[in-house]
Design an enzyme around this catalytic site. Structure first.
Site, PDB file in Angstrom:
ATOM      1  CD  GLU A   1      29.375  -4.434  -2.121  1.00  0.00           C
ATOM      2  OE1 GLU A   1      28.980  -5.443  -2.717  1.00  0.00           O
ATOM      3  OE2 GLU A   1      28.620  -3.512  -1.762  1.00  0.00           O
TER       4      GLU A   1
ATOM      5  CG  ASN B   1      32.708   1.908  -1.261  1.00  0.00           C
ATOM      6  OD1 ASN B   1      32.777   2.602  -0.244  1.00  0.00           O
ATOM      7  ND2 ASN B   1      31.557   1.580  -1.841  1.00  0.00           N
TER       8      ASN B   1
ATOM      9  CG  HIS C   1      24.824  -0.293   3.510  1.00  0.00           C
ATOM     10  ND1 HIS C   1      23.888   0.601   3.034  1.00  0.00           N
ATOM     11  CD2 HIS C   1      25.745  -0.435   2.528  1.00  0.00           C
ATOM     12  CE1 HIS C   1      24.239   0.988   1.805  1.00  0.00           C
ATOM     13  NE2 HIS C   1      25.358   0.381   1.483  1.00  0.00           N
TER      14      HIS C   1
ATOM     15  CD  GLU D   1      27.646   1.953  -0.911  1.00  0.00           C
ATOM     16  OE1 GLU D   1      26.749   1.127  -0.641  1.00  0.00           O
ATOM     17  OE2 GLU D   1      28.529   1.751  -1.761  1.00  0.00           O
TER      18      GLU D   1
ATOM     19  CG  ASP E   1      21.368   2.344   4.194  1.00  0.00           C
ATOM     20  OD1 ASP E   1      22.064   1.524   4.809  1.00  0.00           O
ATOM     21  OD2 ASP E   1      21.021   2.174   3.002  1.00  0.00           O
TER      22      ASP E   1
END
Ligand code: 9MR
Length: 379
Positions: free
Chosen positions: A174, A221, A257, A285, A287
């Site tokens: 990030e 990432n 995400h 990651e 979701d």
């Protein structure tokens, strides 16, 4: 730059490989799950993991170390359905290095031991991030010079400690803001104070990580790279600079995400353009959240408030996996948690949830079936 494809999990002939008793956290088989015969302590041929292996991709999950140790059903799902694991929290700086000079390796080592006992690869998460830093670091009165030395020491210590156990490291996490500017983390500001470009810390940490663990694939990432826009464009330009400067970056992780209220991103296009730079890419990651109903007492439920968006969630799961499978350099697809009962989402986004593959009782949802279907079709 290394461009080798990561090795697929060393578990061949997955059909009917029982978890060996006596391995890390091995436990007696749980009672049969009436909803899905593949949810037992055995890796059947219809598990996500077996289907993913046939499709030539790692299927991963972020693991809560406490649940892995203490909850049999959770552990069986992790070990039988997934071929790759990421530590949800126990490899972060605050967890590994709670006091200056003090490293607590045990929880991360237990997670790795369990993965190795079950033939899974491990994604290391994460060497450098602005969140979940130890208090001694964030409140300490360190000079810029000292901060740089602390950073170097941490990256080298951790990467060296786990060398040989990690397939892919999220070296930096990030680093961009959504508007495409660099996030002004303590590292960025320390480098500026040293008279260097703030972002130079990124090149340094990749070099240090590579020195300490030359085998692991080294990833940058981030979230929202899925959408073409200021952030993914800035990241795209920056990784080209890193490559041109000979920085040992191997891949870019797209966190994934997603939220039904924002529309589906042009994910495949973004995966492909980074891959075209000669990099690995991964969904790291995933979701997919939506607004959910609440119980009369205000308690969380994982029932989508709008059934149409609930259906959209299922469709998006399929599409994200299809996007990865369509891009040759996308070899790893990780979901951020097992079930809606232990997802980070409700704690961070008021009124939202239902983001994962399993329900509040660790039973598979239609999302799970959607992934299996995509994998079956990919063979
Ligand atoms: O899932 C993690 C949650 O348990 C932690 O409380 C949280 C702290 O910021 O971090 C969550 O994981 C994050 C990951 O490390 C980086 N990308 C965003 C993830 C969700 O917040």
């Amino acid at each position: 730059m290394r461009t080798s494809r990561p090795l697929l999990a060393g578990v061949l002939a997955l059909a009917s490989v029982a978890i060996v008793p006596g391995t890390a956290f091995a436990a007696p088989a749980p009672p049969a799950d009436p909803n899905a015969s593949e949810h037992s302590a055995v890796i059947g041929e219809n598990t996500l993991r077996a289907l993913a292996e046939a499709a030539g991709i790692e299927i991963g999950v972020a693991v809560n170390a406490d649940l892995l140790e203490n909850n049999v059903k959770y552990r069986n799902i992790v070990n039988t359905q997934f071929s790759s694991v990421t530590a949800e929290n126990v490899m972060k700086w605050e967890a590994l290095n709670p006091q200056p000079g003090v490293y607590d390796w045990a929880p991360a080592e237990a997670l790795i031991a369990n993965a190795e006992a079950n033939g899974q690869v491990v994604r290391g998460h994460t060497l450098v991030w602005h969140n979940q830093l130890p208090t001694w670091l964030t409140t300490g009165d360190y000079s810029a010079e000292e901060l740089r030395a602390i950073l170097e020491n941490h990256v080298k210590t951790v990467a060296a400690h786990f060398a040989g156990d990690i397939q892919q490291w999220d070296v930096v996490n990030e680093i961009f803001n959504d508007d495409g500017t660099f996030r002004e983390t303590i590292w960025y500001l320390a480098y500026e104070e040293l008279g260097l470009p703030g972002e130079q810390y990124v090149a340094d940490v990749f070099r240090w990580a590579n020195e300490a663990d030359p085998e692991a694939l080294l990833f940058y990432n981030d979230y929202n790279l899925e959408f073409t826009g200021p952030k993914s464009n800035a990241a795209y330009a920056f990784v080209q600079e890193l490559i041109a400067a000979g920085v040992p970056i191997d891949g870019v992780g797209f966190q994934g995400h997603l939220d039904t209220q924002y529309g589906y991103p042009d994910l495949q296009n973004n995966l492909q353009r980074f891959a075209d730079l000669g990099l690995e890419v991964a969904l790291t990651e995933v979701d997919i959240r939506t607004f959910v109903t609440q119980k009369p007492n205000g308690e969380y439920t994982n029932t989508p408030a709008d059934p149409a968006e609930g259906a959209e969630q299922v469709d998006w799961w399929a599409r994200t996996l299809e996007a990865c499978l369509a891009v040759e350099a996308c070899n790893s697809y990780t979901v951020w948690g097992v079930s809606d009962a232990n997802s980070w989402i409700p704690g961070w986004f008021t009124g939202q949830g239902a983001g994962l593959l399993y329900d509040m009782h660790d039973n598979p949802k239609p999302q799970y079936e959607a992934l299996r279907e995509v994998l079956r079709e990919a063979v």
